[in-house]
Design a protein around this motif. Sequence first.
Motif, PDB file in Angstrom:
ATOM      1  N   GLN A 127      21.728  33.507  48.906  1.00  0.00           N
ATOM      2  CA  GLN A 127      22.379  33.383  47.711  1.00  0.00           C
ATOM      3  C   GLN A 127      21.974  34.703  46.995  1.00  0.00           C
ATOM      4  O   GLN A 127      20.894  34.950  46.681  1.00  0.00           O
ATOM      5  N   VAL A 128      22.852  35.586  46.740  1.00  0.00           N
ATOM      6  CA  VAL A 128      22.547  36.796  46.129  1.00  0.00           C
ATOM      7  C   VAL A 128      22.432  36.608  44.843  1.00  0.00           C
ATOM      8  O   VAL A 128      21.443  37.416  43.992  1.00  0.00           O
ATOM      9  N   LEU A 129      23.277  35.832  44.050  1.00  0.00           N
ATOM     10  CA  LEU A 129      23.008  35.483  42.719  1.00  0.00           C
ATOM     11  C   LEU A 129      21.706  34.753  42.252  1.00  0.00           C
ATOM     12  O   LEU A 129      21.353  34.200  42.979  1.00  0.00           O
ATOM     13  N   PRO A 130      21.218  35.032  41.039  1.00  0.00           N
ATOM     14  CA  PRO A 130      20.133  34.152  40.600  1.00  0.00           C
ATOM     15  C   PRO A 130      20.232  32.942  40.448  1.00  0.00           C
ATOM     16  O   PRO A 130      21.650  32.467  40.201  1.00  0.00           O
ATOM     17  N   THR A 131      19.570  32.111  40.657  1.00  0.00           N
ATOM     18  CA  THR A 131      19.729  30.729  40.595  1.00  0.00           C
ATOM     19  C   THR A 131      19.570  30.172  39.070  1.00  0.00           C
ATOM     20  O   THR A 131      18.965  30.923  38.146  1.00  0.00           O
ATOM     21  N   PRO A 132      20.122  29.133  38.879  1.00  0.00           N
ATOM     22  CA  PRO A 132      20.075  28.864  37.265  1.00  0.00           C
ATOM     23  C   PRO A 132      18.791  28.684  36.797  1.00  0.00           C
ATOM     24  O   PRO A 132      18.505  28.888  35.546  1.00  0.00           O
ATOM     25  N   ASP A 133      17.733  28.034  37.383  1.00  0.00           N
ATOM     26  CA  ASP A 133      16.342  27.947  37.115  1.00  0.00           C
ATOM     27  C   ASP A 133      15.439  29.292  37.202  1.00  0.00           C
ATOM     28  O   ASP A 133      14.368  29.139  36.945  1.00  0.00           O
ATOM     29  N   GLY A 134      16.002  30.375  37.954  1.00  0.00           N
ATOM     30  CA  GLY A 134      15.146  31.479  38.382  1.00  0.00           C
ATOM     31  C   GLY A 134      14.294  31.299  39.599  1.00  0.00           C
ATOM     32  O   GLY A 134      13.397  31.944  39.747  1.00  0.00           O
ATOM     33  N   PHE A 135      14.112  30.150  40.126  1.00  0.00           N
ATOM     34  CA  PHE A 135      13.298  29.978  41.253  1.00  0.00           C
ATOM     35  C   PHE A 135      13.992  30.281  42.504  1.00  0.00           C
ATOM     36  O   PHE A 135      15.264  30.249  42.605  1.00  0.00           O
ATOM     37  N   THR A 136      13.053  30.613  43.506  1.00  0.00           N
ATOM     38  CA  THR A 136      13.604  31.161  44.954  1.00  0.00           C
ATOM     39  C   THR A 136      13.243  29.986  46.025  1.00  0.00           C
ATOM     40  O   THR A 136      12.140  29.409  45.771  1.00  0.00           O
ATOM     41  N   ARG A 137      14.164  29.498  46.585  1.00  0.00           N
ATOM     42  CA  ARG A 137      13.821  28.364  47.548  1.00  0.00           C
ATOM     43  C   ARG A 137      13.682  28.854  48.984  1.00  0.00           C
ATOM     44  O   ARG A 137      14.753  29.574  49.292  1.00  0.00           O
ATOM     45  N   VAL A 138      13.007  28.395  49.853  1.00  0.00           N
ATOM     46  CA  VAL A 138      13.049  28.836  51.367  1.00  0.00           C
ATOM     47  C   VAL A 138      12.720  27.582  52.153  1.00  0.00           C
ATOM     48  O   VAL A 138      11.993  26.754  51.660  1.00  0.00           O
ATOM     49  N   ALA A 139      13.523  27.363  53.147  1.00  0.00           N
ATOM     50  CA  ALA A 139      13.337  26.316  54.076  1.00  0.00           C
ATOM     51  C   ALA A 139      13.287  26.838  55.405  1.00  0.00           C
ATOM     52  O   ALA A 139      13.838  27.623  55.727  1.00  0.00           O
ATOM     53  N   LEU A 140      12.409  26.066  56.245  1.00  0.00           N
ATOM     54  CA  LEU A 140      12.298  26.474  57.570  1.00  0.00           C
ATOM     55  C   LEU A 140      12.599  25.468  58.151  1.00  0.00           C
ATOM     56  O   LEU A 140      12.176  24.179  58.099  1.00  0.00           O
ATOM     57  N   ALA A 141      13.383  25.198  59.357  1.00  0.00           N
ATOM     58  CA  ALA A 141      13.740  24.294  60.183  1.00  0.00           C
ATOM     59  C   ALA A 141      13.673  24.656  61.524  1.00  0.00           C
ATOM     60  O   ALA A 141      13.884  25.386  62.141  1.00  0.00           O
ATOM     61  N   PHE A 142      12.994  23.353  62.334  1.00  0.00           N
ATOM     62  CA  PHE A 142      12.941  23.690  63.485  1.00  0.00           C
ATOM     63  C   PHE A 142      13.564  22.558  64.421  1.00  0.00           C
ATOM     64  O   PHE A 142      13.372  21.235  64.254  1.00  0.00           O
ATOM     65  N   PRO A 143      14.363  22.701  65.778  1.00  0.00           N
ATOM     66  CA  PRO A 143      15.084  21.501  66.185  1.00  0.00           C
ATOM     67  C   PRO A 143      13.932  20.817  66.998  1.00  0.00           C
ATOM     68  O   PRO A 143      13.087  21.154  67.496  1.00  0.00           O
ATOM     69  N   THR A 144      14.256  19.359  66.988  1.00  0.00           N
ATOM     70  CA  THR A 144      13.426  18.487  67.812  1.00  0.00           C
ATOM     71  C   THR A 144      14.605  17.683  68.545  1.00  0.00           C
ATOM     72  O   THR A 144      15.714  17.790  68.480  1.00  0.00           O
ATOM     73  N   GLY A 145      14.013  16.739  69.143  1.00  0.00           N
ATOM     74  CA  GLY A 145      15.004  15.875  70.118  1.00  0.00           C
ATOM     75  C   GLY A 145      15.564  14.539  69.445  1.00  0.00           C
ATOM     76  O   GLY A 145      16.119  13.847  70.181  1.00  0.00           O
ATOM     77  N   GLY A 146      15.227  14.440  68.193  1.00  0.00           N
ATOM     78  CA  GLY A 146      15.796  13.319  67.515  1.00  0.00           C
ATOM     79  C   GLY A 146      14.725  12.080  67.685  1.00  0.00           C
ATOM     80  O   GLY A 146      13.574  12.281  68.158  1.00  0.00           O
ATOM     81  N   TRP A 147      15.176  10.970  67.504  1.00  0.00           N
ATOM     82  CA  TRP A 147      14.517   9.582  67.453  1.00  0.00           C
ATOM     83  C   TRP A 147      13.933   9.368  68.751  1.00  0.00           C
ATOM     84  O   TRP A 147      12.835   8.443  68.730  1.00  0.00           O
ATOM     85  N   HIS A 148      14.515   9.806  69.715  1.00  0.00           N
ATOM     86  CA  HIS A 148      13.830   9.352  71.036  1.00  0.00           C
ATOM     87  C   HIS A 148      13.149  10.410  71.899  1.00  0.00           C
ATOM     88  O   HIS A 148      12.771  10.359  72.970  1.00  0.00           O
ATOM     89  N   SER A 149      12.761  11.259  70.981  1.00  0.00           N
ATOM     90  CA  SER A 149      11.993  12.697  71.447  1.00  0.00           C
ATOM     91  C   SER A 149      10.494  12.353  71.553  1.00  0.00           C
ATOM     92  O   SER A 149      10.103  11.559  70.694  1.00  0.00           O
ATOM     93  N   ASP A 150       9.972  12.921  72.476  1.00  0.00           N
ATOM     94  CA  ASP A 150       8.170  12.876  72.504  1.00  0.00           C
ATOM     95  C   ASP A 150       7.886  13.724  71.207  1.00  0.00           C
ATOM     96  O   ASP A 150       6.537  13.650  71.022  1.00  0.00           O
ATOM     97  N   ASP A 151       8.519  14.508  70.833  1.00  0.00           N
ATOM     98  CA  ASP A 151       8.177  15.162  69.551  1.00  0.00           C
ATOM     99  C   ASP A 151       8.067  14.285  68.227  1.00  0.00           C
ATOM    100  O   ASP A 151       7.677  14.820  67.358  1.00  0.00           O
ATOM    101  N   LEU A 152       8.443  13.373  67.992  1.00  0.00           N
ATOM    102  CA  LEU A 152       8.747  12.446  66.944  1.00  0.00           C
ATOM    103  C   LEU A 152       7.490  12.126  66.107  1.00  0.00           C
ATOM    104  O   LEU A 152       7.238  12.483  65.156  1.00  0.00           O
ATOM    105  N   VAL A 153       6.562  11.568  66.957  1.00  0.00           N
ATOM    106  CA  VAL A 153       5.362  11.249  66.508  1.00  0.00           C
ATOM    107  C   VAL A 153       4.242  12.401  66.116  1.00  0.00           C
ATOM    108  O   VAL A 153       3.943  12.620  64.948  1.00  0.00           O
ATOM    109  N   PRO A 154       4.434  13.381  66.961  1.00  0.00           N
ATOM    110  CA  PRO A 154       3.620  14.631  66.706  1.00  0.00           C
ATOM    111  C   PRO A 154       4.230  15.177  65.369  1.00  0.00           C
ATOM    112  O   PRO A 154       3.618  15.864  64.233  1.00  0.00           O
ATOM    113  N   ALA A 155       5.719  15.428  65.249  1.00  0.00           N
ATOM    114  CA  ALA A 155       6.128  16.023  64.124  1.00  0.00           C
ATOM    115  C   ALA A 155       5.757  15.216  62.700  1.00  0.00           C
ATOM    116  O   ALA A 155       5.477  15.807  61.496  1.00  0.00           O
TER     117      ALA A 155
END
Length: 122
Positions: A43-71
């Motif tokens: 978002q190039v425009l300033p946010t209403p509250d002036g804060f910057t938000r950053v999110a990092l996401a990583f794919p996992t295998g879902g509910w049935h994945s071996d990654d569930l418990v470690p995540a």
Amino acid sequence: LVNLAECHFGHLKGNASASASDDEHGNKSHTIPSEYTGGSHRQVLPTPDGFTRVALAFPTGGWHSDDLVPACVLQTLLGGGSSFSAGGPGKGMYSRLYRQVLNRYYWAESCEAFTSFHNESG
């Protein structure tokens, strides 16, 4: 409700590539495998509250994945909170994110780890 759905959507054809599985009542449910594509939004425009938000996401295998418990364990170990939160397991001034981010960088208002799992992911 079922009659309305059949009236309005009954003419639609199913997808032959969808996989079918039985639910707890023996009914077939169809899912189309999802495909993780990643992405970003800036978002190039300033946010209403002036804060910057950053999110990092990583794919996992879902509910049935071996990654569930470690995540989930990683999310609990990292914890989170804001500069005004305190106490309780996994949040407040004793979490790793509080100690390593909020205590070191005055400009960070909050920092948290979270998980979001779905029935099927790609």
